[in-house]
Each structure stands twice: as structure tokens, then as C-alpha cells.
Scaffold this active site. Structure first.
Site, PDB file in Angstrom:
ATOM      1  N   ASP A  56       0.810  -1.213   0.000  1.00 23.62           N
ATOM      2  CA  ASP A  56       0.000   0.000   0.000  1.00 23.62           C
ATOM      3  C   ASP A  56       0.846   1.267   0.000  1.00 23.62           C
ATOM      4  O   ASP A  56       2.060   1.220   0.161  1.00 23.62           O
ATOM      5  CB  ASP A  56      -0.947   0.011   1.209  1.00 23.62           C
ATOM      6  CG  ASP A  56      -0.268  -0.473   2.495  1.00 23.62           C
ATOM      7  OD1 ASP A  56       0.956  -0.296   2.617  1.00 23.62           O
ATOM      8  OD2 ASP A  56      -0.959  -1.028   3.357  1.00 23.62           O
ATOM      9  N   ASN A 113      -8.183  -2.975  14.033  1.00 25.59           N
ATOM     10  CA  ASN A 113      -9.526  -3.317  13.563  1.00 25.59           C
ATOM     11  C   ASN A 113      -9.523  -4.516  12.618  1.00 25.59           C
ATOM     12  O   ASN A 113     -10.534  -4.809  11.982  1.00 25.59           O
ATOM     13  CB  ASN A 113     -10.181  -2.110  12.888  1.00 25.59           C
ATOM     14  CG  ASN A 113      -9.413  -1.614  11.669  1.00 25.59           C
ATOM     15  OD1 ASN A 113      -8.421  -2.226  11.256  1.00 25.59           O
ATOM     16  ND2 ASN A 113      -9.863  -0.520  11.081  1.00 25.59           N
ATOM     17  N   HIS A 167      -7.550  -4.858   9.909  1.00 34.59           N
ATOM     18  CA  HIS A 167      -7.216  -4.591   8.508  1.00 34.59           C
ATOM     19  C   HIS A 167      -5.861  -5.194   8.148  1.00 34.59           C
ATOM     20  O   HIS A 167      -4.979  -5.344   8.988  1.00 34.59           O
ATOM     21  CB  HIS A 167      -7.270  -3.090   8.185  1.00 34.59           C
ATOM     22  CG  HIS A 167      -6.114  -2.277   8.696  1.00 34.59           C
ATOM     23  ND1 HIS A 167      -6.258  -1.268   9.623  1.00 34.59           N
ATOM     24  CD2 HIS A 167      -4.789  -2.293   8.397  1.00 34.59           C
ATOM     25  CE1 HIS A 167      -5.085  -0.700   9.857  1.00 34.59           C
ATOM     26  NE2 HIS A 167      -4.176  -1.310   9.122  1.00 34.59           N
ATOM     27  N   GLU A 198      -9.725  -2.083   4.775  1.00 32.32           N
ATOM     28  CA  GLU A 198     -10.419  -1.726   6.003  1.00 32.32           C
ATOM     29  C   GLU A 198     -11.714  -2.525   6.161  1.00 32.32           C
ATOM     30  O   GLU A 198     -12.246  -3.067   5.179  1.00 32.32           O
ATOM     31  CB  GLU A 198     -10.739  -0.225   5.989  1.00 32.32           C
ATOM     32  CG  GLU A 198      -9.518   0.679   5.966  1.00 32.32           C
ATOM     33  CD  GLU A 198      -8.877   0.852   7.338  1.00 32.32           C
ATOM     34  OE1 GLU A 198      -9.098  -0.005   8.220  1.00 32.32           O
ATOM     35  OE2 GLU A 198      -8.140   1.838   7.526  1.00 32.32           O
TER      36      GLU A 198
END
Length: 241
Positions: A67, A136, A138, A143
């Protein structure tokens, strides 16, 4: 899944580096999927040491990163291109032309993502994909959401991700709110996946990843369906299993 419980970040980093080094030795022209963030820094430091000692050679390696923040130039010290150069590429004999990170300066999201998919496909996919995991759940910047996104895409970062990353910036206002991320489909096509996690703040995400239902609300839970996943995590990160 094969899960290694370790005592410390240092042990996790050394173990992860040994697995990546083995991949390089077995297949000197491997395509490595690489990650950024605090989790892999120690892994890269160990790989640099192995290189300096002559145990591994990066000259035929290709790297494809997960990313990049949208809007950050490669020379920005918070860009993931800068991170990779500073933490690994500048210290080993890898050909920089064979290291790929999404183009954060390409404002046309469709073009940036399409170009990156072509790069991944042109190298025949990834031999070993290194992953960290967000609080979370990810992976990359995939996400939580209503569906798994297959291909490279532009994603709006959740507030929890922005909160986790703001410590690297002068202020929260400076944190990019969008990023380009390799998709779940490309990650899952990797022949081998190596997930590293450290710290109590990752415990909930790790428990859901390993034992919870497979759901896009916990993106890493999709790894339950992969045939070759190795997890290296410390006791704190595995404390809710």
C-alpha cells in the site's frame, strides 16, 4: 494455519526474518510482498544483518508493497516508499527498479490501481506475502466494510486507522485519509502468507482473525481460507485466544 507464540518483539522479528530468508535462499528470484508500519521494522533489521553476513542475496528479488498513502510523494518521510528505502532497500543489494509501491502522486485512482494490478500480474503473483494487522483487523489498507475488495483499490481510512497512524505525523490533520491498497484477492493469491503481530492492542483482532467468523468486518479473517499461513505473534497479541 501454523501459529508460533513468541516471548517478545525481538523474537518475533528474528523468526519472521528467518522465514523470509529461507524463501530467498530456496528461490533467489522470489517475488516478495512487503509491508510497512511498526511491526516489520525489526524483521527488516534482521534481514539486513543476514545480508551483511553474506547469508542472503537480494539481487534477483522483486518486491511488491501492499500500500501507499494517496497524495504523498515518495520523498515524504511518511510515505511508504520512503519507509521501505530507509528500512530495507537502501541497505541491501536489491535493484530499486524491481521494487514496487503504489504511486501515491497519481490522483486518478482508477489509473493508479489498474497500473498496480498490471504490475502484480506481470510478475506472476507473490511468492511470500508479509502482513501486519491493524487493531480493527485490517491487512494492507483493506479496512472493515460490507464486502471484501478483490483488486488494488483506493480506500477511505477508518478513524481507528487514522488514530493509530497520527503518531507518525505532526498533527492528525496531516494524516492522509485515503490510501491505495493491494486487494484481498491479490493477497490471497500469494503462495505463502506470513502474518506478524505484537502487543495487547492486537489481541482482539488476532482472536477474531483466527477463531472468529470469516467476515469483511474483520478483513484478516479471510486468511482462514488460505492454504499456507504462518502467524508469529507474542503472548500479548494471542492473549484472547
Amino acid at each position: 494455519m501454523m501459529i508460533y507464540k513468541v516471548k517478545s518483539y525481538e523474537e518475533m522479528s528474528k523468526k519472521a526474518a528467518s522465514i523470509i530468508a529461507s524463501q530467498i535462499i530456496i528461490k533467489p528470484d522470489s517475488v516478495l510482498g512487503l509491508a510497512t508500519g511498526s511491526s516489520p521494522v525489526g524483521t527488516y533489521q534482521n534481514l539486513i544483518e543476514l545480508y551483511k553476513k553474506g547469508y542472503i542475496d537480494f539481487s534477483r528479488i522483486t518486491s511488491i508493497n501492499l500500500d501507499e498513502y494517496k497524495g504523498l510523494e515518495p520523498t515524504n518521510n511518511q510515505s511508504y516508499r520512503y519507509f521501505m528505502n530507509n528500512n530495507l532497500f537502501d541497505h541491501v543489494n536489491i535493484d530499486k527498479k524491481a521494487t514496487f509501491v503504489p504511486d501515491g502522486l497519481e490522483m486518478d485512482s482508477d489509473k493508479a490501481c489498474g497500473d498496480y494490478e498490471k504490475i502484480i500480474e506481470s510478475y506472476g503473483g507473490i511468492d511470500l506475502q508479509l502482513l501486519g494487522i491493524g487493531r480493527n483487523g485490517h491487512i494492507g489498507f483493506n479496512e472493515p466494510g460490507p464486502a471484501f475488495i478483490k483488486d488494488t483499490h483506493c480506500t477511505d481510512l477508518t478513524q481507528s486507522t487514522i488514530d493509530a497512524n497520527k503518531r507518525f505525523f505532526a498533527s492528525e490533520e496531516d494524516v492522509p485519509h485515503q490510501a491505495y491498497s493491494m486487494g484481498i484477492g491479490s493477497i490471497m493469491k500469494a503462495k505463502k502468507i506470513l502474518l506478524i503481530a505484537c502487543g495487547e492492542d492486537k489481541a482482539d483482532a488476532m482472536a477474531k482473525t483466527i477463531n472468529g467468523p470469516i467476515t469483511p468486518e474483520v478483513p484478516a479473517s479471510i486468511l482462514q481460507l488460505h492454504k499456507d499461513v504462518v502467524i508469529i505473534a507474542d503472548e500479548a497479541a494471542l492473549s484472547k485466544l
